[in-house]
Design an enzyme around this catalytic site. Structure first.
Site, short mmCIF file in Angstrom:
data_model
loop_
_atom_site.label_atom_id
_atom_site.label_comp_id
_atom_site.label_asym_id
_atom_site.label_seq_id
_atom_site.Cartn_x
_atom_site.Cartn_y
_atom_site.Cartn_z
N LYS A 1 -3.29 12.76 1.15
CA LYS A 1 -1.97 12.59 1.25
C LYS A 1 -1.27 13.55 -0.16
O LYS A 1 -0.13 13.97 0.35
CB LYS A 1 -1.56 11.50 0.68
CG LYS A 1 -1.77 10.25 1.66
CD LYS A 1 -1.94 8.40 1.32
CE LYS A 1 -2.37 7.53 2.02
NZ LYS A 1 -1.93 6.80 1.59
N ASP B 1 4.17 4.63 3.98
CA ASP B 1 3.67 3.47 3.00
C ASP B 1 4.57 2.69 1.76
O ASP B 1 5.11 1.62 1.73
CB ASP B 1 3.04 4.22 1.74
CG ASP B 1 1.14 4.37 2.19
OD1 ASP B 1 0.74 4.25 3.49
OD2 ASP B 1 0.83 5.61 1.89
N GLY C 1 -3.09 2.29 -11.31
CA GLY C 1 -3.29 3.65 -10.82
C GLY C 1 -2.04 4.39 -10.62
O GLY C 1 -1.15 4.39 -10.85
N ASN D 1 -3.56 4.20 -15.92
CA ASN D 1 -4.39 5.15 -15.32
C ASN D 1 -5.77 5.23 -16.64
O ASN D 1 -5.27 5.93 -17.73
CB ASN D 1 -3.65 6.07 -14.33
CG ASN D 1 -5.31 6.83 -13.29
OD1 ASN D 1 -4.97 5.93 -12.26
ND2 ASN D 1 -5.42 7.72 -13.67
N GLY E 1 -3.97 -6.60 0.57
CA GLY E 1 -3.63 -5.52 1.01
C GLY E 1 -3.12 -5.11 2.36
O GLY E 1 -2.91 -3.90 2.66
#
Length: 276
Positions: free
Chosen positions: A66, A102, A126, A150, A232
């Site tokens: 990505k 997204d 994350g 993270n 999700g």
């Protein structure tokens, strides 16, 4: 002649995008097909050249490409540039343009649950490509405070610098609290692990996981007693809806896409013995 679309990534063997997009193509009677193409990091440039050479109409981009895909495109949409990640490539007469849907998937996932991000304190676990879109969406939703944790603190720092949010070391996870917690790591994928304990999840009202295999991750199981949960597949579905519009210029059959996604996850859970 059929128009070809697909998803590139590594791995892609259990991607749900083919079943989602192919169902929509069939429902609308479009002469189009969507496949899954495993592309190693070292072959990414060649793969992008192949999209152009084979006149592939467009592709979804997943882990780990990505961010690195930027270098090989002719143009990148302004929003995708701000996010720093591309999840969709459109081939416009040989010109490859990168987009990011997204973040729209994230916003729609909250919106459909009646959850406003405005003035909320949000904790995001994350700092990878997917989390960049999550941060962008949360900022667009006018959250008051956004914290990034993270395991590699340097990545959290980079994300904080890029978006003006607050980085915290992973060790501070035990002190995390707020209105919304969003899990963007791969922890829990095809396993029964959770990055956080139930004790931490008690301090939140909304819990979202972007992992969808299994659908009811351990993170969501632990959160369910105290939080409104968002699985999700919601983000996956709605980013796919926006991708379909870019691919075809048409509005897709959303309910059908939703139905086949949940059916396919159930099938994969059985295949991988991930029953809940």
């Amino acid at each position: 002649m059929y128009k070809v679309f697909g998803v590139i990534g590594d791995p892609v063997s259990h991607s749900l995008s083919p079943v989602m997009h192919n169902s929509a193509f069939r429902e609308l009677g479009l002469k189009a097909v969507y496949g899954a193409f495993q592309v190693k990091k070292e072959n990414l440039k060649s793969a992008v050249e192949g999209i152009r050479a084979l006149n592939i109409g467009g592709v979804s981009v997943t882990i780990p490409h990505k961010e690195s895909i930027f270098h090989f495109l002719d143009e990148v949409d302004e929003v995708a540039q701000k996010i720093g990640a591309v999840n969709t490539i459109i081939n416009k007469e040989g010109k490859l343009i990168g987009y990011n849907t997204d973040w729209l998937g994230v916003l729609k996932a909250f919106e459909e649950k009646g959850v406003s991000l405005k003035e909320k304190r949000v904790v995001i676990l994350g700092a990878g490509g997917a989390s960049r879109a999550v941060v962008f969406a949360v900022k667009a939703g006018l959250a008051k405070e956004i914290y990034i944790l993270n395991r590699t603190f340097e990545k959290a720092l980079k994300l904080a610098e890029d978006f003006g949010v607050i980085p915290l070391p992973w060790e501070d996870l035990n002190k995390a609290e707020g209105d919304i917690i969003i899990q963007t790591t791969s922890i829990g994928l095809k396993s029964q692990e959770s990055p956080v304990s139930q004790e931490i999840l008690k301090r939140f009202k909304i819990a979202m996981d972007i992992v969808y295999l299994p659908l009811h991750t351990q993170f969501l199981k632990l959160a369910k007693e105290y939080c409104q949960i968002i699985d999700g597949l919601r983000m996956l579905l709605y980013q796919g809806v926006e991708q379909f519009k870019l691919f075809t210029g048409m509005s897709p059959p959303v309910k059908l896409m939703e139905k086949v996604l949940y059916e396919e996850v159930k099938r994969l859970e059985g295949e991988l013995n991930l029953g809940n």
